[in-house]
Design a protein around this motif. Structure first.
Motif, PDB file in Angstrom:
ATOM      1  N   VAL A  78       0.564  -1.199  -0.011  1.00  0.00           N
ATOM      2  CA  VAL A  78      -0.237  -0.186   0.127  1.00  0.00           C
ATOM      3  C   VAL A  78       0.491   1.184   0.010  1.00  0.00           C
ATOM      4  O   VAL A  78       0.901   2.537  -0.427  1.00  0.00           O
ATOM      5  CB  VAL A  78      -0.774   0.036   1.547  1.00  0.00           C
ATOM      6  N   LEU A  79       1.963   1.752   0.791  1.00  0.00           N
ATOM      7  CA  LEU A  79       2.559   2.347   1.256  1.00  0.00           C
ATOM      8  C   LEU A  79       3.341   2.657  -0.806  1.00  0.00           C
ATOM      9  O   LEU A  79       4.150   3.603  -0.701  1.00  0.00           O
ATOM     10  CB  LEU A  79       3.782   1.879   2.130  1.00  0.00           C
TER      11      LEU A  79
ATOM     12  N   HIS B 263       2.427   1.734  -3.621  1.00  0.00           N
ATOM     13  CA  HIS B 263       1.299   2.083  -4.201  1.00  0.00           C
ATOM     14  C   HIS B 263       1.760   3.237  -4.481  1.00  0.00           C
ATOM     15  O   HIS B 263       1.256   4.193  -5.178  1.00  0.00           O
ATOM     16  CB  HIS B 263      -0.289   1.267  -4.234  1.00  0.00           C
ATOM     17  N   HIS B 264       0.827   4.177  -2.637  1.00  0.00           N
ATOM     18  CA  HIS B 264       1.061   5.679  -2.725  1.00  0.00           C
ATOM     19  C   HIS B 264       2.196   6.192  -2.861  1.00  0.00           C
ATOM     20  O   HIS B 264       1.971   7.171  -3.656  1.00  0.00           O
ATOM     21  CB  HIS B 264       0.513   5.832  -0.836  1.00  0.00           C
ATOM     22  N   GLU B 265       3.199   5.814  -2.983  1.00  0.00           N
ATOM     23  CA  GLU B 265       4.804   6.814  -2.907  1.00  0.00           C
ATOM     24  C   GLU B 265       5.117   6.937  -4.277  1.00  0.00           C
ATOM     25  O   GLU B 265       5.152   7.759  -4.791  1.00  0.00           O
ATOM     26  CB  GLU B 265       6.202   5.994  -2.799  1.00  0.00           C
ATOM     27  N   HIS B 266       4.248   6.395  -5.409  1.00  0.00           N
ATOM     28  CA  HIS B 266       4.701   6.132  -7.075  1.00  0.00           C
ATOM     29  C   HIS B 266       3.133   6.579  -7.563  1.00  0.00           C
ATOM     30  O   HIS B 266       3.287   5.797  -8.591  1.00  0.00           O
ATOM     31  CB  HIS B 266       4.754   4.343  -7.634  1.00  0.00           C
ATOM     32  N   ASP B 267       2.148   6.855  -6.829  1.00  0.00           N
ATOM     33  CA  ASP B 267       1.071   7.400  -7.056  1.00  0.00           C
ATOM     34  C   ASP B 267       0.223   6.567  -8.545  1.00  0.00           C
ATOM     35  O   ASP B 267      -0.371   6.445  -9.112  1.00  0.00           O
ATOM     36  CB  ASP B 267       1.420   8.476  -8.175  1.00  0.00           C
ATOM     37  N   TRP B 268       0.343   4.839  -7.715  1.00  0.00           N
ATOM     38  CA  TRP B 268      -0.550   3.585  -8.668  1.00  0.00           C
ATOM     39  C   TRP B 268      -1.041   4.358  -8.030  1.00  0.00           C
ATOM     40  O   TRP B 268      -1.829   3.581  -6.794  1.00  0.00           O
ATOM     41  CB  TRP B 268       0.578   2.603  -8.849  1.00  0.00           C
ATOM     42  N   THR B 269      -3.011   3.324  -9.035  1.00  0.00           N
ATOM     43  CA  THR B 269      -3.754   3.031  -8.583  1.00  0.00           C
ATOM     44  C   THR B 269      -4.240   1.876  -8.740  1.00  0.00           C
ATOM     45  O   THR B 269      -3.729   1.433 -10.013  1.00  0.00           O
ATOM     46  CB  THR B 269      -4.892   4.594  -9.496  1.00  0.00           C
TER      47      THR B 269
ATOM     48  N   ASN C 217      -2.765  -5.760  -9.063  1.00  0.00           N
ATOM     49  CA  ASN C 217      -3.362  -5.180  -8.023  1.00  0.00           C
ATOM     50  C   ASN C 217      -4.211  -5.687  -7.196  1.00  0.00           C
ATOM     51  O   ASN C 217      -4.098  -4.778  -6.427  1.00  0.00           O
ATOM     52  CB  ASN C 217      -2.814  -3.560  -8.101  1.00  0.00           C
TER      53      ASN C 217
END
Length: 119
Positions: A99-100, A102-108, A114
């Motif tokens: 989750v972190l 995904h947030h760091e790389h701005d992935w949805t 995913n």
């Protein structure tokens, strides 16, 4: 393979998550009834059939995604490099790290790439 059998990993894979196939390399060909392994060319065989070649290619692609995800997580989060926790607990920690990431790389998150499995 001997170690996996001795410690009950092969038996656990066969019983616990029968609906989720395990992917392995040729080192686990002795457990081909439990895990998905590539098709090995027999000694007298000239070459693999097109179906066998395609199966190997698909398996390689699926395993590559998992290997890449593991590499990305262990490089980004040093705490995941040498973990000696209960495998069920490390799953929750890995989910949080994912989750972190995904947030760091701005992935949805999008299906089916995913997906976070609920254990």
């Amino acid at each position: 393979m001997t170690c996996a059998r001795r410690h009950g990993i092969i038996t656990a894979l066969a019983t616990v998550r029968a609906d989720l196939p395990a992917l392995a390399d040729l080192g686990y060909e002795g457990a081909a009834d439990v895990v998905r392994v590539p098709v090995k060319k027999k000694r007298h065989q000239h070459r693999l059939s097109d179906d066998q070649h395609t199966f190997n290619k698909l398996l390689r692609g699926l395993r590559g995604v998992g290997k890449r995800a593991n590499a990305l997580l262990t490089v980004t989060f040093k705490a995941l490099r040498r973990v000696s926790l209960d495998p069920w607990r490390i799953g929750k920690i890995t989910q949080a790290a994912l989750v972190l990431l995904h947030h760091e790389h701005d992935w949805t998150p999008s299906a089916p790439h995913n997906v976070i499995f609920d254990y």
